[in-house]
Design a protein around this motif. Structure first.
Motif, PDB file in Angstrom:
ATOM      1  N   ALA A 126       3.125  -6.949  -3.653  1.00  0.00           N
ATOM      2  CA  ALA A 126       2.166  -6.469  -2.653  1.00  0.00           C
ATOM      3  C   ALA A 126       1.646  -7.627  -1.800  1.00  0.00           C
ATOM      4  O   ALA A 126       1.432  -7.474  -0.595  1.00  0.00           O
ATOM      5  CB  ALA A 126       1.007  -5.759  -3.336  1.00  0.00           C
ATOM      6  N   ILE A 127       1.490  -8.812  -2.417  1.00  0.00           N
ATOM      7  CA  ILE A 127       1.045  -9.993  -1.671  1.00  0.00           C
ATOM      8  C   ILE A 127       2.086 -10.354  -0.602  1.00  0.00           C
ATOM      9  O   ILE A 127       1.757 -10.667   0.539  1.00  0.00           O
ATOM     10  CB  ILE A 127       0.789 -11.179  -2.629  1.00  0.00           C
ATOM     11  N   THR A 128       3.383 -10.281  -0.984  1.00  0.00           N
ATOM     12  CA  THR A 128       4.449 -10.561  -0.016  1.00  0.00           C
ATOM     13  C   THR A 128       4.317  -9.650   1.199  1.00  0.00           C
ATOM     14  O   THR A 128       4.390 -10.095   2.348  1.00  0.00           O
ATOM     15  CB  THR A 128       5.821 -10.337  -0.678  1.00  0.00           C
ATOM     16  N   ASP A 129       4.123  -8.339   0.958  1.00  0.00           N
ATOM     17  CA  ASP A 129       3.998  -7.385   2.069  1.00  0.00           C
ATOM     18  C   ASP A 129       2.810  -7.738   2.944  1.00  0.00           C
ATOM     19  O   ASP A 129       2.886  -7.653   4.171  1.00  0.00           O
ATOM     20  CB  ASP A 129       3.811  -5.957   1.536  1.00  0.00           C
ATOM     21  N   ALA A 130       1.705  -8.131   2.300  1.00  0.00           N
ATOM     22  CA  ALA A 130       0.492  -8.428   3.056  1.00  0.00           C
ATOM     23  C   ALA A 130       0.685  -9.649   3.942  1.00  0.00           C
ATOM     24  O   ALA A 130       0.207  -9.687   5.073  1.00  0.00           O
ATOM     25  CB  ALA A 130      -0.676  -8.648   2.094  1.00  0.00           C
ATOM     26  N   VAL A 131       1.423 -10.659   3.429  1.00  0.00           N
ATOM     27  CA  VAL A 131       1.569 -11.905   4.180  1.00  0.00           C
ATOM     28  C   VAL A 131       2.665 -11.785   5.241  1.00  0.00           C
ATOM     29  O   VAL A 131       2.446 -12.088   6.411  1.00  0.00           O
ATOM     30  CB  VAL A 131       1.854 -13.078   3.217  1.00  0.00           C
ATOM     31  N   THR A 132       3.844 -11.315   4.848  1.00  0.00           N
ATOM     32  CA  THR A 132       4.979 -11.356   5.778  1.00  0.00           C
ATOM     33  C   THR A 132       4.994 -10.174   6.747  1.00  0.00           C
ATOM     34  O   THR A 132       5.533 -10.275   7.834  1.00  0.00           O
ATOM     35  CB  THR A 132       6.317 -11.389   5.020  1.00  0.00           C
ATOM     36  N   GLU A 133       4.420  -9.024   6.338  1.00  0.00           N
ATOM     37  CA  GLU A 133       4.460  -7.869   7.226  1.00  0.00           C
ATOM     38  C   GLU A 133       3.075  -7.387   7.620  1.00  0.00           C
ATOM     39  O   GLU A 133       2.940  -6.484   8.445  1.00  0.00           O
ATOM     40  CB  GLU A 133       5.220  -6.717   6.552  1.00  0.00           C
ATOM     41  N   GLY A 134       2.042  -7.949   6.987  1.00  0.00           N
ATOM     42  CA  GLY A 134       0.678  -7.521   7.288  1.00  0.00           C
ATOM     43  C   GLY A 134       0.375  -6.128   6.795  1.00  0.00           C
ATOM     44  O   GLY A 134      -0.579  -5.493   7.236  1.00  0.00           O
ATOM     45  N   LYS A 135       1.183  -5.613   5.871  1.00  0.00           N
ATOM     46  CA  LYS A 135       1.004  -4.234   5.413  1.00  0.00           C
ATOM     47  C   LYS A 135       0.063  -4.172   4.220  1.00  0.00           C
ATOM     48  O   LYS A 135       0.205  -4.949   3.274  1.00  0.00           O
ATOM     49  CB  LYS A 135       2.353  -3.634   5.024  1.00  0.00           C
ATOM     50  N   PRO A 136      -0.909  -3.262   4.249  1.00  0.00           N
ATOM     51  CA  PRO A 136      -1.813  -3.132   3.107  1.00  0.00           C
ATOM     52  C   PRO A 136      -1.158  -2.416   1.936  1.00  0.00           C
ATOM     53  O   PRO A 136      -0.040  -1.913   2.031  1.00  0.00           O
ATOM     54  CB  PRO A 136      -2.972  -2.318   3.675  1.00  0.00           C
ATOM     55  N   SER A 137      -1.912  -2.377   0.836  1.00  0.00           N
ATOM     56  CA  SER A 137      -1.417  -1.750  -0.385  1.00  0.00           C
ATOM     57  C   SER A 137      -1.617  -0.235  -0.279  1.00  0.00           C
ATOM     58  O   SER A 137      -2.719   0.266  -0.450  1.00  0.00           O
ATOM     59  CB  SER A 137      -2.216  -2.352  -1.544  1.00  0.00           C
ATOM     60  N   ILE A 138      -0.553   0.499   0.062  1.00  0.00           N
ATOM     61  CA  ILE A 138      -0.681   1.949   0.258  1.00  0.00           C
ATOM     62  C   ILE A 138       0.225   2.739  -0.674  1.00  0.00           C
ATOM     63  O   ILE A 138       0.176   3.957  -0.723  1.00  0.00           O
ATOM     64  CB  ILE A 138      -0.354   2.358   1.707  1.00  0.00           C
ATOM     65  N   ALA A 139       1.093   2.050  -1.393  1.00  0.00           N
ATOM     66  CA  ALA A 139       2.004   2.753  -2.290  1.00  0.00           C
ATOM     67  C   ALA A 139       2.242   1.892  -3.508  1.00  0.00           C
ATOM     68  O   ALA A 139       1.966   0.689  -3.488  1.00  0.00           O
ATOM     69  CB  ALA A 139       3.325   3.042  -1.582  1.00  0.00           C
ATOM     70  N   ARG A 140       2.690   2.498  -4.586  1.00  0.00           N
ATOM     71  CA  ARG A 140       3.050   1.712  -5.758  1.00  0.00           C
ATOM     72  C   ARG A 140       4.183   2.406  -6.507  1.00  0.00           C
ATOM     73  O   ARG A 140       4.413   3.600  -6.320  1.00  0.00           O
ATOM     74  CB  ARG A 140       1.851   1.499  -6.659  1.00  0.00           C
ATOM     75  N   ILE A 141       4.859   1.652  -7.359  1.00  0.00           N
ATOM     76  CA  ILE A 141       5.933   2.246  -8.148  1.00  0.00           C
ATOM     77  C   ILE A 141       5.316   2.808  -9.419  1.00  0.00           C
ATOM     78  O   ILE A 141       4.582   2.121 -10.122  1.00  0.00           O
ATOM     79  CB  ILE A 141       7.010   1.200  -8.476  1.00  0.00           C
ATOM     80  N   THR A 142       5.576   4.079  -9.668  1.00  0.00           N
ATOM     81  CA  THR A 142       5.056   4.724 -10.867  1.00  0.00           C
ATOM     82  C   THR A 142       6.213   5.369 -11.621  1.00  0.00           C
ATOM     83  O   THR A 142       7.019   6.083 -11.028  1.00  0.00           O
ATOM     84  CB  THR A 142       4.015   5.791 -10.484  1.00  0.00           C
ATOM     85  N   THR A 143       6.298   5.085 -12.902  1.00  0.00           N
ATOM     86  CA  THR A 143       7.307   5.716 -13.742  1.00  0.00           C
ATOM     87  C   THR A 143       6.775   7.078 -14.183  1.00  0.00           C
ATOM     88  O   THR A 143       5.646   7.158 -14.662  1.00  0.00           O
ATOM     89  CB  THR A 143       7.583   4.843 -14.977  1.00  0.00           C
ATOM     90  N   VAL A 144       7.548   8.128 -13.998  1.00  0.00           N
ATOM     91  CA  VAL A 144       7.146   9.443 -14.492  1.00  0.00           C
ATOM     92  C   VAL A 144       8.136   9.821 -15.575  1.00  0.00           C
ATOM     93  O   VAL A 144       9.342   9.911 -15.320  1.00  0.00           O
ATOM     94  CB  VAL A 144       7.136  10.498 -13.363  1.00  0.00           C
ATOM     95  N   THR A 145       7.651  10.006 -16.790  1.00  0.00           N
ATOM     96  CA  THR A 145       8.578  10.209 -17.906  1.00  0.00           C
ATOM     97  C   THR A 145       7.957  11.139 -18.945  1.00  0.00           C
ATOM     98  O   THR A 145       6.903  11.710 -18.718  1.00  0.00           O
ATOM     99  CB  THR A 145       8.990   8.832 -18.493  1.00  0.00           C
ATOM    100  N   GLY A 146       8.654  11.297 -20.069  1.00  0.00           N
ATOM    101  CA  GLY A 146       8.182  12.231 -21.090  1.00  0.00           C
ATOM    102  C   GLY A 146       9.015  13.509 -21.035  1.00  0.00           C
ATOM    103  O   GLY A 146      10.239  13.446 -20.915  1.00  0.00           O
ATOM    104  N   ILE A 147       8.347  14.662 -21.059  1.00  0.00           N
ATOM    105  CA  ILE A 147       9.097  15.920 -21.093  1.00  0.00           C
ATOM    106  C   ILE A 147       9.384  16.474 -19.694  1.00  0.00           C
ATOM    107  O   ILE A 147       9.654  17.647 -19.529  1.00  0.00           O
ATOM    108  CB  ILE A 147       8.370  16.988 -21.951  1.00  0.00           C
ATOM    109  N   VAL A 148       9.309  15.606 -18.646  1.00  0.00           N
ATOM    110  CA  VAL A 148       9.712  16.079 -17.315  1.00  0.00           C
ATOM    111  C   VAL A 148      11.241  16.183 -17.258  1.00  0.00           C
ATOM    112  O   VAL A 148      11.940  15.470 -17.975  1.00  0.00           O
ATOM    113  CB  VAL A 148       9.195  15.150 -16.183  1.00  0.00           C
TER     114      VAL A 148
END
Lengths: 265, 437
Positions: free
Chosen positions: B274-296
């Protein structure tokens, strides 16, 4: 057989015994600490439950504190008026009449009355449950019914009945140990005589309160209008009774639409 | 290279490969929701103050809540569209949170971004400000504002930045996939953080059950100034800050201290990206990687917009194969159970696990048999069986003397306990903190 050896041994040991006896007698007199015999009498007069309700670690430290004048003679609530009178007599003070108190649960959210928000599967502790996304009850003020107060009670006066805590008023000594145990501050020490109580703390607006529990205070102010003695007021979306002004006439109980005000027998 | 570790710890779900098998080979796929509900109190500290109202049109990345105080961070719109409401809604925390609802217009029109430049050439004194403006907080789960961690108080020095890629918790593969698919972003973020703090040494630490990610990071880090990699033993809680510092540097964080007392700052690999995005592209933290698992039906690693509801995540993964008994964010050891499926994904939620009714049931607790397995498992060398007795008896003063406040709530003691005792240390710590015993 060497008689002299036997006699000299007896003489030496006997002599030492007498010498030590004299030293101990002297030490007993010279280093004696005066003990206030009132401490023992106070210890005898208090309830002896070692419950800690007085704020001291047990009955012995409390007795010492009473005699030293540090603690109040009315702090031993489990002992009640009898203990207060006895302590007053020992300490040479005037016994004052202390209105006996009782712990009351300010919630009627039994199973079927209050709605659950989610099934709580976790350690059986109210404190733990209320940390989970605001608690398992739809009402954020209501009794969770997992018994933190039951664990705190030293007098077997509390038990969980139908999802909420039920307090046996005959066993309750108003020691107050259950009060800090409740994470929602639902237990209050009230005078035993104050039998009319608003058993709800829900401070949400009427719509949200009704959605959460059918016996919630909806702040309709009918009780305020019905009371001739200016004893009940809606403060912050919830009715509160002033026990000093309340005459137990029961008019508010009659008009309450959600039956959140009760008149205990 | 020798494998590093710490004393104590456990191997949860070892026979099932820590529960990671289902998602570790699934590539990250983006998911864009119809509507987002963004809580303004995602980070630790005072909640941000909403600065939009119902009916406003917002662009992607626009600030929707201003930071409260110097340690606060702003909150950004994670979709472009119309603000439908600003409401109070119960999230995971004790009290309801203020949330901003935005309906997605599917245009993804970006707000103007201020780009600092390449991580090696960007002005070093501006990087921490850029991190704050991008609303970055610890994405490993604690959500501590990252810029606050990087500004050291008077008299403290740091010589190493540790990137935490150990991901020791069960089920989670979000960091694993990130390191495997975008190692360059992770390494760049570390370089930016090192330059911002003036630190010469950076270490990326990865557990040995992620050898592919380790190789990818090693390749990406080759030739970069001051960066090395460390291979860790697969053991829980290897990703705990204090355990990681002990394993990699051999230093111990003093009781009641912070990592900076051991001259280390620990950042998560996702935070670095996220720091890379903020510095090189100026993009804020708007998304993240989330694992969805279990009985799905389709366990996945999703790139989720912040504020997406859990029910949408489950639908995006093909629904559940049987009736769910419990949902929780995070892994099975330190995860937080959800009250319902309307809760939003925040910057901290690296994993959503759905379990069936049978697995959700509470195991029956019996009496302590003094087997001392908990003592062997405790990574911070406490005596859980004694502390349990003290806490149960309400003797919190003595429990505090015996260092219950140092407990990191890893639940290793509960995991190894044959009597299945629920060690009440979280409650004890909260009560001690509240009453100042």
């Amino acid at each position: 057989m060497n008689t002299t050896a036997i006699l000299s041994a007896v003489a030496v040991l006997g002599g030492l015994g007498v010498l030590f006896g004299l030293v101990l007698t002297f030490a007993d007199k010279a280093f004696s600490v005066p003990v206030d015999e009132r401490v023992a009498r106070v210890r005898e007069a208090v309830a002896g439950a070692n419950c800690g309700a007085c704020g001291y670690a047990g009955c012995d430290p409390y007795a010492a504190a009473v005699v030293s004048g540090e603690a109040s003679i009315t702090a031993c609530t489990p002992g009640g008026q009898k203990t207060f009178n006895a302590l007053a007599e020992i300490m040479g003070k005037n016994a004052c009449d202390v209105a006996p108190g009782v712990a009351r649960l300010l919630c009627q959210g039994e199973n079927g009355v209050a709605k659950p928000r989610y099934d709580y599967i976790g350690p059986p502790s109210c404190h733990a449950a209320t940390q989970m996304a605001g608690g398992p009850t739809a009402c954020a003020w209501g009794c969770v019914g997992l018994g933190d107060c039951v664990k705190a009670c030293q007098f077997d006066a509390m038990k969980i009945v139908n999802g909420i805590v039920s307090i046996d008023e005959n066993k309750c000594t108003s020691c107050g140990l259950c009060v800090p145990a409740c994470p929602r501050s639902l237990i209050k020490l009230l005078p035993r005589a104050a039998k009319v109580t608003v058993r709800c703390l829900n401070a949400a607006n009427a719509k949200d309160a009704m959605a959460a529990c059918s016996k919630a205070c909806i702040a309709c102010k009918r009780c305020e209008k019905a009371c001739e003695f200016d004893a009940i007021h809606v403060i912050g979306n919830c009715a509160v009774i002033d026990p000093e002004k309340c005459t137990l006439c029961g008019e508010c109980v009659k008009v309450c639409p959600t039956k959140c005000i009760t008149h205990q027998a | 290279m020798s494998k590093l570790s710490f004393r104590g710890g456990i191997h949860p779900l070892k026979e099932k490969h820590e529960g990671k098998e289902a998602t570790k080979s699934k590539p990250i796929r983006p998911y864009v929701p119809e509507e987002v509900c963004i809580p303004v109190d995602m980070h630790l500290g005072a909640p941000s103050i909403p600065c939009v109202k119902k009916g406003d049109l917002v662009k992607l990345g626009q600030v929707v809540a201003e930071p409260a105080g110097p340690r606060g961070i702003p909150v950004h719109a994670s979709v472009s569209g119309e603000v439908t409401a600003v409401i109070s809604k119960q999230q995971l925390y004790g009290k309801p949170s203020t949330c901003i609802l935005i309906r997605n217009d599917k245009q993804d029109t970006w707000v103007d971004c201020h780009i600092l430049g390449d991580v090696e050439t960007a002005p070093a004194d501006k990087i921490i400000g850029a991190i704050r403006d991008a609303g970055i907080c610890g994405m490993g789960g604690a959500c501590f504002p990252t810029h606050a961690k990087m500004v050291l108080p008077e008299g403290k020095t740091v010589d190493t930045i540790l990137l935490n890629g150990s991901e020791c918790e069960t089920f989670i593969t979000a960091d694993h996939r990130l390191m495997l698919e975008e190692p360059q972003r992770v390494v760049n973020g570390l370089r930016a953080a090192m330059r911002a703090m003036g630190v010469q040494k950076g270490v990326i630490a990865i557990e040995e059950n992620k050898m592919d990610a380790y190789e990818a990071i090693k390749k990406a880090a080759a030739g970069r100034e001051g960066i090395s990699t460390a291979l860790l033993k697969t053991k829980y809680p290897q990703g705990g800050e204090k355990q990681l510092i002990k394993a990699v540097t051999g230093r111990e964080v003093p009781s009641g201290g912070l990592p900076m007392d051991a001259h280390v700052v620990v950042l998560n690999v996702a935070t670095a990206a996220a720091i890379t995005d903020a510095v090189t592209e100026g993009k804020p933290s708007i998304a993240r990687i989330t694992t969805v698992t279990g009985i799905v039906n389709e366990p996945s690693n999703l790139l989720v917009r912040i504020g997406t509801s859990v029910s949408e995540l489950i639908t995006a993964c093909g629904g559940t194969s049987e009736e769910p008994g419990k949902l929780f964010f995070g892994g099975s050891m330190t995860g937080l159970a959800l009250p319902d499926d309307s809760v939003s994904v925040t910057k901290a939620n690296n994993c959503l696990v759905v379990v069936n009714k049978k697995d959700a049931a509470l195991q029956e607790t019996t009496e302590c048999i003094r087997c001392s397995r908990c003592i062997a498992a405790c990574p911070i060398m406490l005596n859980p069986q004694r502390l349990n007795i003290l806490c149960e008896a309400g003797n919190l003063g003595q429990a505090k003397k015996e260092n219950v406040m140092d407990c990191i709530l890893c639940h290793s003691c509960h995991y190894v306990c044959p009597a299945r005792i629920n060690f009440p240390f979280k409650e004890a710590k909260e009560k001690i903190a509240a009453r100042r015993i």
